[in-house]
Design an enzyme around this catalytic site. Structure first.
Site, PDB file in Angstrom:
ATOM      1  CE  LYS A   1      10.335  24.770  40.702  1.00 61.49           C
ATOM      2  NZ  LYS A   1      11.242  23.937  41.549  1.00 61.49           N
TER       3      LYS A   1
ATOM      4  CD  GLU B   1      -4.709  18.119  43.471  1.00 67.46           C
ATOM      5  OE1 GLU B   1      -4.893  17.402  44.468  1.00 67.46           O
ATOM      6  OE2 GLU B   1      -5.583  18.327  42.610  1.00 67.46           O
TER       7      GLU B   1
ATOM      8  CB  CYS C   1       0.114  14.055  49.453  1.00 69.04           C
ATOM      9  SG  CYS C   1      -0.341  13.284  47.909  1.00 69.04           S
TER      10      CYS C   1
ATOM     11  CD  GLU D   1       1.820  16.188  54.509  1.00 69.23           C
ATOM     12  OE1 GLU D   1       2.227  17.333  54.310  1.00 69.23           O
ATOM     13  OE2 GLU D   1       1.288  15.492  53.631  1.00 69.23           O
TER      14      GLU D   1
END
Ligand code: NAP
Ligand code: MG
Length: 477
Positions: A170, A245, A279, A377
């Site tokens: 996906k 993750e 990331c 973040e």
């Protein structure tokens, strides 16, 4: 204009069961660059059924058969690199040199690594009379983000194929084009029907249908913490394996004996690669407090060297991926100012001369580790610099984070760098620029629980079976 209206299910390009489309926006122009179909639960049913059917034969293939398939994918991938790079530039705004370079190169690097690992991976080990067999876990749902679109798919699809799993991918709605080309590559390479399937669509529909589906054995997810948690909750009643993750706020520690000016400038420019949408970005730059003035000058120089503009031109940085992402980053920049962080360079709004496209100014703040911009973040070209008193303080700041994905240590004394790296509570630390496709990648704490890359990525897709008494000791006498 691109038009990708079909899904790849059971070895064929098929129409969605209920026709529904969405436009994809080019972040550099804010104009429509193409259209994709949005799938429904019924498409997921078809794809999962195909993957389940294919599992019985694919899981029994030999190492050599799977190597042959991966090598065929590699040849097709090589052939279509240029197209992949162009698609990545168009979908998420990476400058052409980065799209054609590192973005596509990470995909081929992970593919080459999966091939090398598969050649010698020990699927069976005998200890005493017990044979330990590593078997493919089954049907896997692979849910990926837009930021390094080919990398994120490569670290899931290639090890899943190599270990004998079947899968449904996906891709992210914001970056669906490169995934579509990869599906074409996989088809052209002759991967057996049903082994790899792809359904485009929204995470809330397709992702939820996959996470809750009784015939899905494992979910590998890369993306945000909130979605990672939701997937885990959805998968819990089915007792599925969920590999997460997630995000990060990684520390880049410049030790006192490093060439400060050079390393700080490089770290500032470096975290802005891919518009800071990485990331593992070193988004907290830790420098000796006693040399903060020198560090500020170097960070300003590094950020000012980041040219911003049309990703099809020769720039270091393109736009961020979407209007939503632009707005989130602007909110953090405003928050930094209202929290009293010292603005070194950049700030709110678009860079001068760019009035269309989701462009953000390369921005550097000096702050402390307890501020919002020091902890959360931002996922944009916004670096926070934090001063430390001594090495223990640097380690303490680095570890004072809800995340634990990456870390960077630079310094002249290799032993000291290594000692600092050992103390970081993160899954991946780069010492003086170290990089390795065979090194495990993944996070501690809220950065996740999975490990991808190299042989570590294989284990995610494998179950462990013990066969006791497999090799009984020969009878005495
Ligand atoms: P995201 O919003 O979490 O989306 C990631 C994927 O999950 C997309 O395909 C999304 O679909 C799908 N999704 C959304 N809701 C879902 C649900 N309820 N169930 C199942 N799937 C669902 O993340 P993002 O904004 O794309 O990416 C940015 C984040 O990824 C950052 O936090 C970044 O740090 C993290 N990241 C981590 C790593 C790593 O390796 N640790 C690498 C790269 C990025 P849509 O198409 O609908 O969005
Ligand atoms: Mg999102």
């Amino acid at each position: 204009m691109r038009e990708y209206l079909k899904f790849y299910i059971d070895g064929q390009w098929v129409d969605p069961i209920e026709p529904k489309t969405t436009n994809i926006i080019n972040p550099a122009t804010e104009e429509v660059s193409g259209t994709i179909s949005l799938g429904s639960v019924a498409d997921v049913e078809k794809a999962v059924a195909a993957a389940r059917k294919a599992f019985s034969s694919w899981s029994k293939t030999s190492r050599e058969e799977r190597l042959k398939v991966l090598l065929a994918i590699q040849a097709e991938y090589e052939r279509r690199q240029q197209e992949l790079g162009e698609a990545i530039t168009e979908e998420m705004g990476a400058p052409s040199a980065l799209g054609n370079g590192f973005h596509v190169g990470l995909g081929s690097g992970h593919l080459a690594t999966a091939i090398e690992v598969l050649k010698t991976f020990e699927f069976e080990t005998l200890r005493g009379a017990t044979l330990t067999v590593k078997e493919p876990i089954g049907v896997c749902a692979l849910i990926t983000p837009w930021n390094w679109p080919m990398n994120q798919i490569a670290v899931k699809v290639f090890p899943a194929l190599a270990t004998g799993c079947t899968m449904i991918l996906k891709p992210p709605q914001l970056a669906p084009y490169s995934a579509q080309i990869l599906a074409e590559i996989i088809h052209a390479a002759g991967v057996p029907a049903g082994v790899f399937n792809m359904v485009q669509g929204s995470g809330s529909v397709i992702g939820t249908a996959l996470s809750t589906h009784p015939e899905v054995d494992m979910i590998s997810f890369t993306g945000s913490e909130s979605v990672g948690v939701e997937i885990a909750k959805n998968a819990a009643p089915g007792v599925k394996r969920v590999c997460q993750e997630l995000g990060g706020k990684s520390a880049h520690i410049v030790l006192d004996d490093a060439n400060l000016a050079q390393n700080v400038a490089a770290a500032a420019g470096g975290m802005m690669v891919n518009s800071g949408q990485t990331c593992s970005a070193g988004s907290r730059l830790l420098v000796p407090l006693s040399r903060m003035d020198e560090a500020i000058a170097a960070a300003r120089q590094g950020a000012e060297g980041v040219t911003v503009g049309d990703p099809k031109s020769n720039v270091a940085m393109g736009p961020v991926v979407s209007k939503g992402q632009y707005n989130d980053i602007q909110r953090y920049i405003e928050l930094g100012l209202s929290e009293g962080a010292k603005l070194v360079v950049g700030g709110p709004g678009r860079p001068d001369g760019l009035d269309k496209g989701y462009y953000v100014k390369p921005t550097v703040f000096v702050t402390t580790n307890d501020t919002t911009i020091g902890r959360e973040e931002i996922f944009g070209p916004v670096l926070v610099m934090i001063g430390y008193d001594d090495i223990d303080h640097a380690v303490e700041i680095a570890n004072d984070s809800p995340f634990g994905l990456a870390g960077y240590v630079v310094g002249a004394d290799a032993a000291q760098c290594n000692a600092v790296a050992r103390q970081l509570r993160t899954g991946w630390v780069s010492i003086n620029g170290g990089f390795d496709f065979n090194a495990a990648f993944g996070g501690y704490k809220k950065s996740g629980n999975g490990r991808e890359w190299g042989e570590f990525g294989f284990h995610e897709y494998l179950e462990t079976k013990s066969l006791l008494g497999y090799a009984p000791a020969p009878a005495a006498g």
